[in-house]
Design a protein around this motif. Structure first.
Motif, PDB file in Angstrom:
ATOM      1  N   GLU A 121       0.802  -1.227   0.000  1.00 19.70           N
ATOM      2  CA  GLU A 121       0.000   0.000   0.000  1.00 19.70           C
ATOM      3  C   GLU A 121       0.831   1.272   0.000  1.00 19.70           C
ATOM      4  O   GLU A 121       0.383   2.311  -0.465  1.00 19.70           O
ATOM      5  CB  GLU A 121      -0.897   0.043   1.237  1.00 19.70           C
ATOM      6  CG  GLU A 121      -2.092  -0.867   1.191  1.00 19.70           C
ATOM      7  CD  GLU A 121      -2.801  -0.857   2.539  1.00 19.70           C
ATOM      8  OE1 GLU A 121      -3.080   0.233   3.060  1.00 19.70           O
ATOM      9  OE2 GLU A 121      -3.038  -1.965   3.081  1.00 19.70           O
ATOM     10  N   TYR A 122       2.006   1.203   0.563  1.00 15.64           N
ATOM     11  CA  TYR A 122       2.752   2.447   0.722  1.00 15.64           C
ATOM     12  C   TYR A 122       3.428   2.902  -0.575  1.00 15.64           C
ATOM     13  O   TYR A 122       3.669   2.120  -1.484  1.00 15.64           O
ATOM     14  CB  TYR A 122       3.787   2.339   1.859  1.00 15.64           C
ATOM     15  CG  TYR A 122       4.846   1.277   1.689  1.00 15.64           C
ATOM     16  CD1 TYR A 122       6.023   1.549   0.984  1.00 15.64           C
ATOM     17  CD2 TYR A 122       4.686   0.007   2.254  1.00 15.64           C
ATOM     18  CE1 TYR A 122       6.995   0.584   0.847  1.00 15.64           C
ATOM     19  CE2 TYR A 122       5.660  -0.967   2.119  1.00 15.64           C
ATOM     20  CZ  TYR A 122       6.822  -0.673   1.413  1.00 15.64           C
ATOM     21  OH  TYR A 122       7.785  -1.636   1.272  1.00 15.64           O
ATOM     22  N   ILE A 123       3.669   4.200  -0.604  1.00 13.55           N
ATOM     23  CA  ILE A 123       4.369   4.785  -1.748  1.00 13.55           C
ATOM     24  C   ILE A 123       5.845   4.921  -1.366  1.00 13.55           C
ATOM     25  O   ILE A 123       6.174   5.436  -0.294  1.00 13.55           O
ATOM     26  CB  ILE A 123       3.824   6.186  -2.073  1.00 13.55           C
ATOM     27  CG1 ILE A 123       2.319   6.130  -2.348  1.00 13.55           C
ATOM     28  CG2 ILE A 123       4.565   6.806  -3.250  1.00 13.55           C
ATOM     29  CD1 ILE A 123       1.941   5.309  -3.545  1.00 13.55           C
ATOM     30  N   LEU A 124       6.699   4.452  -2.229  1.00 14.47           N
ATOM     31  CA  LEU A 124       8.128   4.568  -1.965  1.00 14.47           C
ATOM     32  C   LEU A 124       8.696   5.706  -2.814  1.00 14.47           C
ATOM     33  O   LEU A 124       8.619   5.670  -4.044  1.00 14.47           O
ATOM     34  CB  LEU A 124       8.836   3.257  -2.321  1.00 14.47           C
ATOM     35  CG  LEU A 124      10.357   3.267  -2.163  1.00 14.47           C
ATOM     36  CD1 LEU A 124      10.766   3.505  -0.722  1.00 14.47           C
ATOM     37  CD2 LEU A 124      10.948   1.965  -2.668  1.00 14.47           C
ATOM     38  N   ALA A 159       3.751   1.799  -5.434  1.00 13.02           N
ATOM     39  CA  ALA A 159       4.379   2.453  -6.586  1.00 13.02           C
ATOM     40  C   ALA A 159       5.631   3.153  -6.093  1.00 13.02           C
ATOM     41  O   ALA A 159       5.783   3.387  -4.889  1.00 13.02           O
ATOM     42  CB  ALA A 159       3.430   3.462  -7.218  1.00 13.02           C
ATOM     43  N   ILE A 160       6.512   3.443  -7.037  1.00 12.17           N
ATOM     44  CA  ILE A 160       7.753   4.112  -6.671  1.00 12.17           C
ATOM     45  C   ILE A 160       7.822   5.447  -7.391  1.00 12.17           C
ATOM     46  O   ILE A 160       7.525   5.524  -8.587  1.00 12.17           O
ATOM     47  CB  ILE A 160       8.973   3.245  -7.059  1.00 12.17           C
ATOM     48  CG1 ILE A 160       8.896   1.899  -6.330  1.00 12.17           C
ATOM     49  CG2 ILE A 160      10.280   3.967  -6.732  1.00 12.17           C
ATOM     50  CD1 ILE A 160       9.956   0.917  -6.752  1.00 12.17           C
ATOM     51  N   ILE A 195       7.373   6.183 -11.307  1.00 12.36           N
ATOM     52  CA  ILE A 195       7.152   7.513 -11.886  1.00 12.36           C
ATOM     53  C   ILE A 195       8.485   8.240 -11.825  1.00 12.36           C
ATOM     54  O   ILE A 195       9.070   8.386 -10.760  1.00 12.36           O
ATOM     55  CB  ILE A 195       6.116   8.319 -11.082  1.00 12.36           C
ATOM     56  CG1 ILE A 195       4.855   7.486 -10.865  1.00 12.36           C
ATOM     57  CG2 ILE A 195       5.802   9.630 -11.772  1.00 12.36           C
ATOM     58  CD1 ILE A 195       3.892   8.130  -9.886  1.00 12.36           C
ATOM     59  N   LYS A 196       8.956   8.703 -12.964  1.00 15.90           N
ATOM     60  CA  LYS A 196      10.212   9.453 -12.960  1.00 15.90           C
ATOM     61  C   LYS A 196       9.903  10.947 -12.927  1.00 15.90           C
ATOM     62  O   LYS A 196       9.131  11.445 -13.749  1.00 15.90           O
ATOM     63  CB  LYS A 196      11.004   9.138 -14.227  1.00 15.90           C
ATOM     64  CG  LYS A 196      11.570   7.745 -14.256  1.00 15.90           C
ATOM     65  CD  LYS A 196      12.596   7.668 -15.374  1.00 15.90           C
ATOM     66  CE  LYS A 196      12.691   6.271 -15.929  1.00 15.90           C
ATOM     67  NZ  LYS A 196      13.294   6.266 -17.263  1.00 15.90           N
ATOM     68  N   VAL A 197      10.536  11.623 -11.988  1.00 14.96           N
ATOM     69  CA  VAL A 197      10.357  13.072 -11.884  1.00 14.96           C
ATOM     70  C   VAL A 197      11.735  13.712 -11.956  1.00 14.96           C
ATOM     71  O   VAL A 197      12.296  14.114 -10.941  1.00 14.96           O
ATOM     72  CB  VAL A 197       9.634  13.445 -10.568  1.00 14.96           C
ATOM     73  CG1 VAL A 197       9.277  14.930 -10.553  1.00 14.96           C
ATOM     74  CG2 VAL A 197       8.378  12.607 -10.389  1.00 14.96           C
TER      75      VAL A 197
END
Ligand code: SF4
Ligand code: SF4
Lengths: 374, 242
Positions: A121-124, A159-160, A195-197
């Motif tokens: 569940e957590y976002i990394l 998600a990362i 997701i690349k930022v």
């Protein structure tokens, strides 16, 4: 102080904001400007507000590896600190090396608790690249290598988010010869949405926009072919540059101290990488929308593009050509090749006249004969 | 001195000739504008930006020429399947051992200049054919990198087909560099190509240069007789076998 929440029922973002003394008005302002940055329609504001009011906040683990922390700096200085407040808040953020109050075993314990309680569940969020050289010895935290930590935390992540150029493409530490084998996240983790930022650092408002999208909609923002959110990375800096009319008019700064520089002409010839760089600098700008590099008279160095350190020099538009010296570029090599070709052609022409003389003479004589007969 | 009787051979059909000259025109325009885009001269330094658009026009010409180049190229590939035997795709891609054998012949005679020898090739000789195949690959590199760069600033469907290219090359930086380097291949090719056309015309006297105008080459009667003999021998062998 870090407090791992006791149960799975977490407060909503709005509840947390209220608890921290923010007004409803402030809250709505944030929702509105974020919706605008994210390119949503007017109804998007309500969607964001509703989500923040009703959804319990997502657990977030934010890791720091091989980096300078400029991404965090950018994030906490975004024009709406409320966002960083709720994300980087002591209650919201379950683990982050630079901002958490806990340390040592307590911090590690908090992280593991989140990983277990919210598995899947957590976002990394990852800031920094992972040095894989020397068995990971270049970056170790709590007795584990960066890669080990990444793999462990990634396993249960929903998600990362790869923050900044380090995590997206390795940035400066991955520039040639990359002594520590700095490796971006997407090359180490598979099977998880990433997701690349990119950016060095990414714009704070962009970071806020991305994370708010994930936490409010529970989905990833729409990504482009390179894995970047389309809302912020689909246009080149050049496409939204206010100096663009000078570019189209062919009016260029020739050197930083010339008259054209004072008049604010296009910086293309002094190395501006805006035409090759996908980012929102021209629209959102930096430091609460005050300015951005080009507005300050300096070309874009392409900080959000992979490999931008090796694609230099920064102050010339044409890239250097590897293997032929630092200053050489494709045109210089091309001219040399053309000169060599010219010499080759001349030599061949002379050779032809020497070695095929009989043949040529025969043709000429035959032609003369015909001429006489006509 | 015996003179040769020459026979007229229709080598390059009209579509091939049109392709050739459109291609030459497009490449000339693309290289000229490309060099300017890569390193614009300082010609406009006064006035107001809204009065001028010269760099915009240079880029515009580049993009139009690119479309011309692209469709012309596609057409030529099509013609490689429906055109005459000199236009056929088999001239470019080696499909037999004989192709390589003859290629070596050409290298011996035309590159290493074997004394007073000439090579008889009515259409493309195998070496030239193979090098054209290389140019087709260069065409493709240029189309992919060029439209890849163009995709981000274009709404057009065709450019959109190439939107995946930048990510494949690791971003626009690498793409731009490759596009620029590949341009030099075209410049070097054009130099050698024009020289060799003169060379063949000069050494062989079969109308190499004018063939791209009217489509004709003029081939010695003996060549036909020689060919005839070969055909008959082959036929005889077949008969013996059966
Ligand atoms: S300054 Fe840079 S981004 Fe702006 S128009 Fe010129 S080249 Fe493009
Ligand atoms: S203008 Fe270019 S170099 Fe500067 S921050 Fe934006 S993307 Fe990075």
């Amino acid at each position: 102080m870090i407090q791992a929440p006791p149960t799975k029922t977490r407060p909503t973002y709005y509840e947390e904001l209220q608890a921290r003394g923010h007004s409803r008005r402030d809250f709505m302002k944030v929702c509105t400007s974020l919706a605008a940055y994210m390119g949503l329609e007017a109804s998007g504001v309500a969607q964001i507000a509703k989500a923040m009011e009703t959804k319990p906040r997502l657990p977030v683990i934010w890791l720091h590896f091989q980096e300078c922390t400029c991404c965090s700096e950018s994030f906490i200085r975004s024009s709406h600190p409320i966002v960083s407040d709720i994300i980087l808040d002591q209650v919201s953020l379950d683990y982050t090396e630079t901002l958490m109050a806990a340390s040592g075993h307590a911090a590690e314990a908090a992280m593991h608790k989140t990983m277990e309680d919210y598995y899947g569940e957590y976002i990394l969020c990852v800031e920094g690249s992972v040095p894989t050289g020397a068995d990971g010895a270049y970056c170790c935290i709590g007795g584990k290598s960066a890669e080990q930590i990444l793999q462990e935390t990634a396993a249960g992540a929903k998600a990362i988010i790869a923050w900044g150029s380090c995590a997206c493409n390795g940035c400066v530490q991955a520039a040639k010869p990359n002594p520590t084998h700095a490796t971006p996240i997407h090359k180490l983790v598979s099977g998880k949405p990433i997701i690349k930022v990119p950016g060095c650092p990414p714009i704070g408002e962009v970071m806020a926009g991305v994370i708010v999208h994930v936490v409010t909609f529970g989905t990833l923002p729409e990504l482009d072919g390179a894995g970047r959110p389309k809302a912020f990375y689909s246009k080149r800096v050049h496409d939204s540059c206010y100096r663009r009319p000078y570019y189209d008019a062919g009016m260029f700064v020739e050197s930083f101290d010339d008259e054209n520089a004072k008049k604010g002409y296009c910086l293309y010839k002094v190395g501006c990488k805006g035409p090759s760089t996908y980012n929102s600098c021209g629209i959102i700008k930096w430091n609460n929308g005050v300015s951005y590099p080009i507005q300050s008279g300096h070309g874009c160095i392409g900080c959000s593009e992979a490999n931008f350190w090796d694609a230099g020099p920064f102050y010339r538009r044409m890239q250097s050509f590897p293997g032929f010296g630092i200053e050489s570029n494709a045109d210089e090599i091309g001219l040399m090749a053309a000169a060599a070709t010219g010499v080759g052609i001349a030599a061949h022409a002379i050779g032809t006249n020497l070695r095929k003389s009989k043949l040529i003479d025969a043709h000429i004589n035959e032609g003369k004969e015909s001429e006489q007969e006509l | 001195m015996a003179t040769h009787a020459l026979r007229r051979v229709f080598v390059w059909e009209l579509p091939v000739r049109i392709y050739h000259w459109l291609n030459a025109l497009a490449i000339l325009a693309l290289v000229a504008t490309g060099l300017i885009i890569g390193n614009p001269p300082a010609i406009q330094t006064g006035g107001e930006a809204y009065d001028n658009f010269w760099f915009g026009w240079v880029r515009y010409i580049h993009f139009i020429a690119a479309y011309l180049f692209f469709f012309n190229f596609i057409f030529r590939i099509y013609w490689g399947f429906v055109g005459n035997k000199y236009a056929d795709w088999k001239n470019f891609i080696p499909t037999s051992k004989a192709f390589f054998k003859e290629m070596w012949e050409v290298i011996r005679i035309d590159i290493f200049l074997a004394r007073n020898k000439e090579h008889m090739a009515v259409g493309h000789n195998p070496l030239a054919g193979f090098i054209y195949f290389m140019t087709f690959i260069a065409f493709m590199v240029q189309v992919f990198t060029g439209f890849g760069l163009y995709a981000a600033m274009s709404q057009s469907f065709i450019a959109g087909l190439f939107a995946w290219v930048p990510a494949f090359f690791g971003g626009d930086f690498g793409l731009r560099q490759w596009h620029h380097i590949a341009m030099w291949f075209f410049i070097l090719f054009a130099m050698v190509h024009v020289y060799l056309v003169f060379y063949h015309d000069y050494v062989e006297g079969r109308g190499e240069i004018s063939s791209m105008g009217g489509g004709w080459k003029f081939i010695e009667e003996e060549a036909f007789e020689h060919d005839e003999k070969l055909h008959q021998e082959k036929a005889a062998k077949k008969r013996v076998k059966s």
